[in-house]
Design an enzyme around this catalytic site. Structure first.
Site, PDB file in Angstrom:
ATOM      1  N   CYS A 103      19.854  39.934  50.527  1.00  0.00           N
ATOM      2  CA  CYS A 103      18.990  41.114  50.399  1.00  0.00           C
ATOM      3  C   CYS A 103      19.784  42.349  50.793  1.00  0.00           C
ATOM      4  CB  CYS A 103      17.751  40.975  51.287  1.00  0.00           C
ATOM      5  SG  CYS A 103      18.156  40.998  53.037  1.00  0.00           S
ATOM      6  N   THR A 121      60.163  38.760  32.676  1.00  0.00           N
ATOM      7  CA  THR A 121      60.706  37.404  32.710  1.00  0.00           C
ATOM      8  C   THR A 121      59.587  36.406  32.962  1.00  0.00           C
ATOM      9  OG1 THR A 121      62.762  38.302  33.560  1.00  0.00           O
ATOM     10  CG2 THR A 121      62.397  35.938  33.883  1.00  0.00           C
TER      11      THR A 121
END
Ligand SMILES: *Cc1c(COP(=O)(O)O)cnc(C)c1O
Length: 388
Positions: free
Chosen positions: A326, A240
């Site tokens: 890092c 729907t």
């Protein structure tokens, strides 16, 4: 106490009150099922869906019938990749290292199903080179998938140039334009795009609704549905229809298109103000992404000598996204930053040690908010560096 300043518009955007207004009747009296064409409730819903379809199509230079509503861009990306592969022999897919997981993970799923996969690198600004696309194309290449704008570092890809390269081959071109919608112009014709994914909630619309553009002319792109059910959305997306969400997406597209020229200038000025102030008041900052070819509101910085965990915990007054720059900290660096760092110089890679901060200015931010946010970030970074 003031509420935190929202600068995380790459993650989601607030619902524009004008969009909400337009959606409310479809959550109240106009609750019909768009498939119930035998009564006025259903017909009203169906008409609203078609109006929204037209608005979405107009935002990208497409035809109404080429728009398939989905539950978001993740689903649209999955439908583009897996739906294209459905019922076809395994072929070759080309994509880039910095795509959204809903492209990369579905590409890997296809690879497990026997497809060959080329993941193109990006340069240190996060750009895909159209010549790399050309070199990757093979006779059995079925699809090239490259995003219009990156959700982390804000880099814009040379989509029209890549589209022109793909056009010379038999392959199709898919673009994840989720971050581009309402921020930069998108034209499926001018850019030679066959499939394009959109999401409403990155463009001041509601969450849980998106769309896939699927080219019909001159060559029709054939897709299979991800799952079976009713025949909604041309048999491609059973279930729907989310009428209020779809109405909201249509309005969000219309507003974005009307306001984009002035709004992108405003956002650019605000972002440049934020960027200039941070760079002026703090050392050891590096801008990630492309300096010019980027979304106007987008600012991504690496902050040397700042513990990413501490930065994440300490920025109470600014809603942003932070991570590591890092791989030595507890917080893992993102694959997007890794992809950019791969081709960077040693000096640049070293400068990236520390924390990463993703900021994105949006429609309801004011100059005053930008100044307050800059102040908070500067104070926080200085305090962390003093403590280190
Ligand atoms: C947010 C985002 C998606 C996922 O969209 P949803 O509608 O949340 O599923 C896909 N691609 C990009 C580039 C995004 O930024």
């Amino acid at each position: 106490m003031l509420p935190p300043i929202y600068l995380d518009h790459h993650a989601t955007t607030p619902l524009d009150p004008r969009v909400l207004e337009g959606m409310l009747p479809f959550l109240r009296e106009h609750f019909g099922n768009a498939a119930s064409r035998n009564h006025v409730f259903g017909r009203h819903a169906a008409a609203a869906v078609e109006e929204a379809r037209e608005r979405v199509a107009q935002a990208i230079g497409a035809r109404d019938a080429e728009i398939v509503f989905t539950a978001g861009a993740s689903e649209a990306n999955a439908l583009a990749l897996l739906g294209l592969a459905a019922g076809e022999a395994a072929a070759h897919l080309v994509t880039s290292a910095i795509e959204h997981p809903s492209v990369l993970d579905n590409a890997r799923r296809l690879e497990r199903a026997g497809w060959s996969l080329t993941v193109l690198p990006v340069d240190r600004f996060g750009r895909v080179d159209p010549e790399d696309v050309r070199a990757a194309l093979a006779p059995h290449t079925r699809l090239v998938s490259v995003m219009a704008a990156n959700n982390e570092v804000g880099t814009l890809q040379p989509i029209a140039a890549i589209g022109a390269v793909v056009r010379e081959s038999a392959a199709l071109f898919h673009v994840d334009a989720t971050q581009a919608l309402g921020r930069v112009p998108i034209d499926v014709e001018a850019s030679g795009i066959d499939l394009l994914s959109l999401s409403a909630h990155k463009a001041y619309g509601p969450k849980g609704v998106g769309a896939l553009y699927r080219r019909r002319r001159p060559r029709r792109v054939r897709l299979g549905p991800l799952f079976e059910g009713g025949g909604q959305e041309d048999g491609l997306r059973p279930g729907t229809l989310n009428v209020p969400g779809i109405v909201g997406m249509g309005l969000a597209c219309e507003l974005a298109m009307a306001e984009m020229p002035a709004e992108s200038r405003r956002l650019l000025a605000l972002r440049q103000r934020l960027q200039a102030r941070l760079l002026r008041e703090l050392d050891g900052l590096q801008l990630n992404g492309h300096p010019e070819q980027r979304l106007a509101g987008s600012l991504h910085l690496s902050l040397a000598g700042v513990d990413p965990d501490a930065l994440l915990l300490g920025l109470e007054d600014v809603a942003a996204s932070a991570g590591s720059a890092c791989s030595t900290g507890a917080v893992k660096p993102s694959y997007v930053l890794q992809a950019i760092g791969r081709t960077g110089t040693t000096g640049a890679a070293q400068a990236q040690q520390g924390a990463a901060l993703r900021l994105c200015v949006g429609r309801f931010n004011t100059e005053d908010e930008i100044d307050r946010a800059a102040q908070c970030i500067v104070e926080r970074v200085r305090a962390l560096r003093r403590a280190a």
